[in-house]
Design an enzyme around this catalytic site. Structure first.
Site, mmCIF file in Angstrom:
data_model
loop_
_atom_site.group_PDB
_atom_site.id
_atom_site.type_symbol
_atom_site.label_atom_id
_atom_site.label_comp_id
_atom_site.label_asym_id
_atom_site.label_seq_id
_atom_site.Cartn_x
_atom_site.Cartn_y
_atom_site.Cartn_z
ATOM 1 N N ASN A 169 -4.449 9.130 2.490
ATOM 2 C CA ASN A 169 -4.949 8.387 3.648
ATOM 3 C C ASN A 169 -5.402 9.297 4.782
ATOM 4 O OD1 ASN A 169 -5.019 5.715 2.960
ATOM 5 N ND2 ASN A 169 -3.255 5.088 4.166
ATOM 6 N N ASP A 200 -3.847 11.580 22.903
ATOM 7 C CA ASP A 200 -2.611 11.405 22.146
ATOM 8 C C ASP A 200 -2.625 12.156 20.823
ATOM 9 O OD1 ASP A 200 -1.452 9.905 24.073
ATOM 10 O OD2 ASP A 200 -1.584 7.986 23.034
ATOM 11 N N THR A 212 -9.535 2.619 6.575
ATOM 12 C CA THR A 212 -9.113 1.244 6.857
ATOM 13 C C THR A 212 -7.652 1.177 7.287
ATOM 14 O OG1 THR A 212 -8.679 0.954 4.486
ATOM 15 C CG2 THR A 212 -10.796 0.181 5.315
ATOM 16 N N ALA A 213 -7.044 2.340 7.530
ATOM 17 C CA ALA A 213 -5.639 2.386 7.928
ATOM 18 C C ALA A 213 -5.540 2.743 9.419
ATOM 19 C CB ALA A 213 -4.882 3.382 7.043
ATOM 20 N N TYR A 214 -4.851 3.816 9.756
ATOM 21 C CA TYR A 214 -4.642 4.210 11.149
ATOM 22 C C TYR A 214 -5.974 4.433 11.858
ATOM 23 C CZ TYR A 214 -2.083 6.583 14.981
ATOM 24 O OH TYR A 214 -1.537 6.942 16.187
ATOM 25 N N ASP A 270 0.816 -1.213 0.000
ATOM 26 C CA ASP A 270 0.000 0.000 0.000
ATOM 27 C C ASP A 270 0.852 1.265 0.000
ATOM 28 O OD1 ASP A 270 -2.151 -1.673 0.064
ATOM 29 O OD2 ASP A 270 -2.582 -1.395 2.195
ATOM 30 N N GLY A 271 2.051 1.170 0.566
ATOM 31 C CA GLY A 271 2.931 2.341 0.626
ATOM 32 C C GLY A 271 3.315 2.870 -0.744
#
Length: 375
Positions: A217, A247, A258-260, A117-118
């Site tokens: 993203n 945080d 769907t990532a972080y 994905d990167g």
């Protein structure tokens, strides 16, 4: 109001209104105005397993399809490529570029990514305006955004070149960071300062430093190395909606959901849904739930006046920098989405990725009753 009543009283209104429908995402198709001639090949660096697929793909593009292949210069500096005499004739045909130095945005017809994905995120970062269609092969670890397998790459690439493919338009975020001017930066060759700073004499005179990014993203604002809670204000269309004490906070696209954001407890949103997600990171509050706001609104994030420490911001995990008092981060939906080529269609590909990559809703099935039982 009079106009509205007249339309409602028109006998033809009902006949027309019921014919309206929402476009099926699966109907979005790739269409070339003219046959593509140039392709950018992005390969994950420092991965020896990708060398052979990279060479096979480049040979196929240059010799079988007579295409102009663009490759980043640092990819060709790999010793395994430099020392491969058989690959030399193909390598001489490449057009090379360097990130942040060379502008290739108007020279590429479509992009092929080899990796995870990167590589797709990296492709997005290279195009701060319009993005060519992207075909991503799954040769990395997760592969949520890379639906193509490399085994049959010839037929799949041929279909794309012929315009026989479905598309999903992945929305991006347009981000503007405004900073108090604290130090002088050094200009590089394309007139853009380090970290993508774009400055004019007027901005410098006003003591401001402006940076702009296109983000696929998410934008992440966090407390960085400080042991204190982050304390940032979030504005929507100029109105303060909340103060994040925790945080940090994630502002993401549906693609980034769907990532972080997913790891921080947000819902997962299909990339065709026009929305922006706001997700807190470990908030010091039991009632701070992730929210979804309409695409097109303008969010602004600033340090609260009484914040004990600075914050840090990153864009798709890159260009990380400190945010101090007086700085601001403005975020809205970009008018330049990333056209991602589908293996099947936008809906099928997304659910396939949820099942294969994230094991969504995996559970051992409940046993059925062998015989009827009374309760």
């Amino acid at each position: 109001m009079k106009i509205f009543k007249r339309v409602m009283n028109d006998p033809s209104f009902n006949r027309i209104a019921w014919k309206w429908h929402i476009q099926d995402p699966a109907s979005q198709r790739l269409t070339w105005n003219k046959p593509p001639k140039s392709v950018l090949v992005i390969k994950k660096i420092r991965d020896a397993s990708l060398l052979q697929p990279f060479k096979e793909l480049c040979v196929y593009l240059t010799e079988e399809n007579n295409m102009i292949v663009y490759v980043e210069k640092k990819v060709l500096e790999d010793p395994a490529i430099v020392n491969d005499d058989n690959f030399g004739p193909v390598k001489k045909k490449f057009c090379t570029f360097r990130e942040d130095y060379d502008d290739i945005s108007n020279q590429i017809d479509f992009i092929i990514c080899l990796g995870g994905d990167g590589t797709l995120l990296y492709a997005s970062s290279l195009f701060q305006g319009s993005v060519p269609p992207v075909m991503a092969f799954h040769l990395g670890s997760l592969g949520f955004l890379t639906p193509f397998n490399f085994e049959n790459f010839q037929s799949q690439v041929t279909q794309v070149i012929e315009g026989n493919a479905a598309l999903v338009l992945r929305s991006r975020l347009k981000v503007k960071v405004v900073k108090e001017h604290r130090e002088k930066k050094t200009l590089i060759q394309n007139g853009i300062e380090e970290n993508g700073v774009i400055s004019t004499s007027l901005e410098m005179e006003m003591g401001k430093q402006i940076m702009q990014y296109q983000v696929l993203n998410e934008v992440v604002v966090d407390r960085g190395p400080s042991s204190y809670l982050s304390n940032v204000d979030v504005f929507l269309n100029g109105h303060l909606i909340t103060t994040v004490q925790g945080d940090g906070v994630i502002v993401s696209t549906p693609t980034g959901s769907t990532a972080y954001a997913a790891a921080a407890g947000a819902s997962m949103i299909h990339p065709n849904v026009p929305a922006i997600m706001i997700t807190p990171i470990c908030p010091h509050s039991l009632s701070f739930r992730p929210i979804v706001v309409p695409a097109g609104v303008e969010l602004k994030i600033m340090l609260s006046p009484d914040a004990r420490n600075t914050a840090w911001v990153s864009f798709d995990g890159r260009k990380r920098q400190e945010v101090c008092h007086g700085d601001s981060i403005s975020i809205t939906t970009s008018c330049y989405p990333l056209p991602s080529i589908c293996f099947q269609d936008p809906v099928s590909d997304w659910f396939e990725s949820l099942a294969e990559c994230l094991h969504w809703n995996v559970r051992k099935k409940q046993n059925y009753f062998a015989v009827e039982e009374e309760f």
